[in-house]
Design an enzyme around this catalytic site. Structure first.
Site, PDB file in Angstrom:
ATOM      1  N   SER A   1      35.354  40.011  38.021  1.00 47.42           N
ATOM      2  CA  SER A   1      35.780  38.817  37.741  1.00 47.42           C
ATOM      3  C   SER A   1      34.518  38.355  36.970  1.00 47.42           C
ATOM      4  CB  SER A   1      36.209  37.929  38.937  1.00 47.42           C
ATOM      5  OG  SER A   1      36.062  36.519  38.616  1.00 47.42           O
ATOM      6  N   LYS A   2      34.909  37.616  35.822  1.00 43.15           N
ATOM      7  CA  LYS A   2      33.765  36.902  35.144  1.00 43.15           C
ATOM      8  C   LYS A   2      32.878  35.923  35.872  1.00 43.15           C
ATOM      9  CE  LYS A   2      36.891  33.924  32.496  1.00 43.15           C
ATOM     10  NZ  LYS A   2      37.364  33.357  31.042  1.00 43.15           N
ATOM     11  N   ARG A   3      33.735  35.466  36.850  1.00 48.49           N
ATOM     12  CA  ARG A   3      32.927  34.291  37.647  1.00 48.49           C
ATOM     13  C   ARG A   3      31.936  34.848  38.761  1.00 48.49           C
ATOM     14  NH1 ARG A   3      38.366  32.716  37.940  1.00 48.49           N
ATOM     15  NH2 ARG A   3      38.487  33.646  40.005  1.00 48.49           N
ATOM     16  N   ARG A   4      32.040  36.057  39.057  1.00 44.50           N
ATOM     17  CA  ARG A   4      31.143  36.665  39.873  1.00 44.50           C
ATOM     18  C   ARG A   4      30.340  37.972  39.440  1.00 44.50           C
ATOM     19  NH1 ARG A   4      36.179  37.153  42.698  1.00 44.50           N
ATOM     20  NH2 ARG A   4      36.782  39.225  42.591  1.00 44.50           N
TER      21      ARG A   4
END
Length: 469
Positions: free
Chosen positions: A238-241
């Site tokens: 995920s690009k968030r983590r």
């Protein structure tokens, strides 16, 4: 069309940077095409005007070029093919395969909550014979019974009960086509024979098959759904983590050949178990049927190992050339102080140690900065923790380096005579001199570094460190 008849496509959407999952998908399509002598087609999914960002199209091209994944023919932009999608929608509406729908997302949600059970659209407008209007979408009329099935090259036979598929949108309220409609049209128009993509899109496949049947698309489309790429917690990247952009890895100094080699191991592996190998060998051995079904762990440490091996396989001139970007852009020294000939002397020593090209400046900055960049942890460990030894070694080095031969052998003899006289390990004797001169406890071999730095500058730095201790 090639003699093999195989034609695959990679269809990224310019709504974000090319991510690791997309790069792996592109690579597996490319490997499949090249292995079978087929064509690798590039298609840009830019029909969603609200989310597509034209400036990122060039980023996608650059990332694919960096990876060395060449495509056949001219890239196709779906934003330029609207007339084909409009004609397809009109055909579906005309033969009753699709219909206009006036339900808003809130309407669909409210009815689903009222009836309970499975959420989703309930075919409310299918029999209302609505026409076009503001806020209205076009939905495909999924058959009420039967199944939609296909044989996946990786997952085997996959079947969906039509009764469990809702009437899906094929045209948005703004008139733009949904990506599955556009892809169904383009795959048929471009003669695509195989679709290789992530397993997260497997639920879209029955929609594509139903659309192809309704549109009378010729030939068979064969699918292969790749396992997802996961992190160390077995979660989808995920690009968030997670660091997922290919651009991030370019900036850190990964070699494209190392990245491609590593990506090829995510879900697939050569039969002989040798993972690090030339791309030509990977092409010759690649078989989509050997791709596994379970999630593929993206191991950054393993990628760094691959990269380090590829760095060490470069010739020294190649290593110098590949490192240039990090030696001139945002380097921690005044550009006027940098000397490429001096770096070329140290390059073989640095090449043996780095795993990323972005690490190169930290190994040679002591030569090109006016003062060494002191790493506080290194200073505390060597100079503060045992100041008596540090002072004694520095005094010994200052005296010995004044008159010794300024060669690797001469420097070695001058410094390590302290170790012999006092029974101290050479590593402990070397550490204060290294930190005083380079600022760190790690770096290229010490005496080679001192030889390049020169007698006067070495002695000046030793004296400064001695005063600080």
């Amino acid at each position: 069309m090639t003699s093999s008849g195989v034609r695959v496509r990679f269809a990224p959407s310019p709504t974000g940077y090319l991510h690791i999952g997309g790069a792996r998908t592109a690579l597996f399509n490319w490997l499949f095409a090249r292995r079978l002598g087929g064509e690798f087609v590039l298609r840009i999914e830019d029909t969603d005007g609200e989310r597509s960002r034209p400036e990122l199209i060039d980023v996608i091209f650059q990332a694919l070029e960096w990876l060395g994944l060449d495509w056949d023919g001219t890239p196709v932009h779906q934003s330029e093919r609207g007339h084909l999608y409009t004609a397809a929608i009109e055909k579906l509406l005309a033969d009753g395969s699709a219909y206009w729908c006036a339900c808003s997302p809130d309407d669909v949600k409210a009815r689903a909550e009222a009836r309970g059970g499975t959420p989703g659209y309930d075919s409310h407008c299918r029999t209302l014979e609505l026409g076009p209007g503001e806020g209205r979408v076009v939905r495909f009329a999924v058959p009420d019974d039967g199944t939609t099935a296909f044989d996946d090259l990786i997952r085997g036979h996959v079947s969906f009960e039509n009764a469990n598929l809702e009437d899906f949108v094929v045209q948005r309220s703004n008139g733009s086509p949904m990506f599955h409609l556009a892809n169904a049209v383009d795959d048929a128009d471009q003669g695509i024979t195989h679709v290789i993509r992530g397993e997260d899109l497997i639920n879209v496949t029955p929609k594509v098959l139903l659309l192809r049947e309704a549109l009378g698309a010729p030939g068979e489309l064969i699918f292969a759904h790749l396992p997802l790429i996961v992190n160390e917690k077995r979660q989808k990247l995920s690009k968030r983590r997670d660091d997922v952009s290919v651009g991030d890895y370019i900036e850190r100094g990964y070699l494209p050949e190392a990245m491609v080699n590593y990506l090829a191991t995510l879900g697939w592996g050569p039969s002989d178990g040798i993972e690090i190998r030339p791309l030509a060998e990977i092409v010759a051995m690649f078989d989509i049927a050997d791709v596994g079904k379970s999630g593929a762990f993206f191991d950054v440490k393993k990628l760094q190992h691959f990269n380090g091996e590829y760095i060490r396989a470069l010739s020294v001139p190649q290593f110098v050339s590949r490192s240039t970007r990090w030696l001139f852009d945002d380097a921690p020294w005044d550009p006027e102080r940098f000397d490429i000939a001096t770096f070329e002397v140290l390059a073989p020593l640095v090449q043996e140690r780095v795993k990323l090209l972005a690490e190169v400046p930290d190994y040679v900055d002591f030569v090109f900065t006016a003062e060494p960049v002191i790493d506080d942890e290194s200073w505390q460990k060597v100079m503060v923790k045992n100041p008596d030894l540090a002072i004694a070694v520095l005094d010994h080095a200052l005296a010995g380096f004044e008159t010794c031969d300024w060669t690797i052998a001469g420097l070695d003899a001058a410094l390590f005579s302290y170790a012999e006289i006092n029974g101290v390990a050479k590593g402990k004797v070397q550490a204060p001199v290294r930190v005083a001169v380079t600022g760190r406890t790690v770096g290229p071999p010490l005496f080679e570094s001192l030889e390049v730095l020169g007698r006067d500058e070495t002695i000046r730095r030793l004296a400064a460190a001695r005063s600080r201790v």
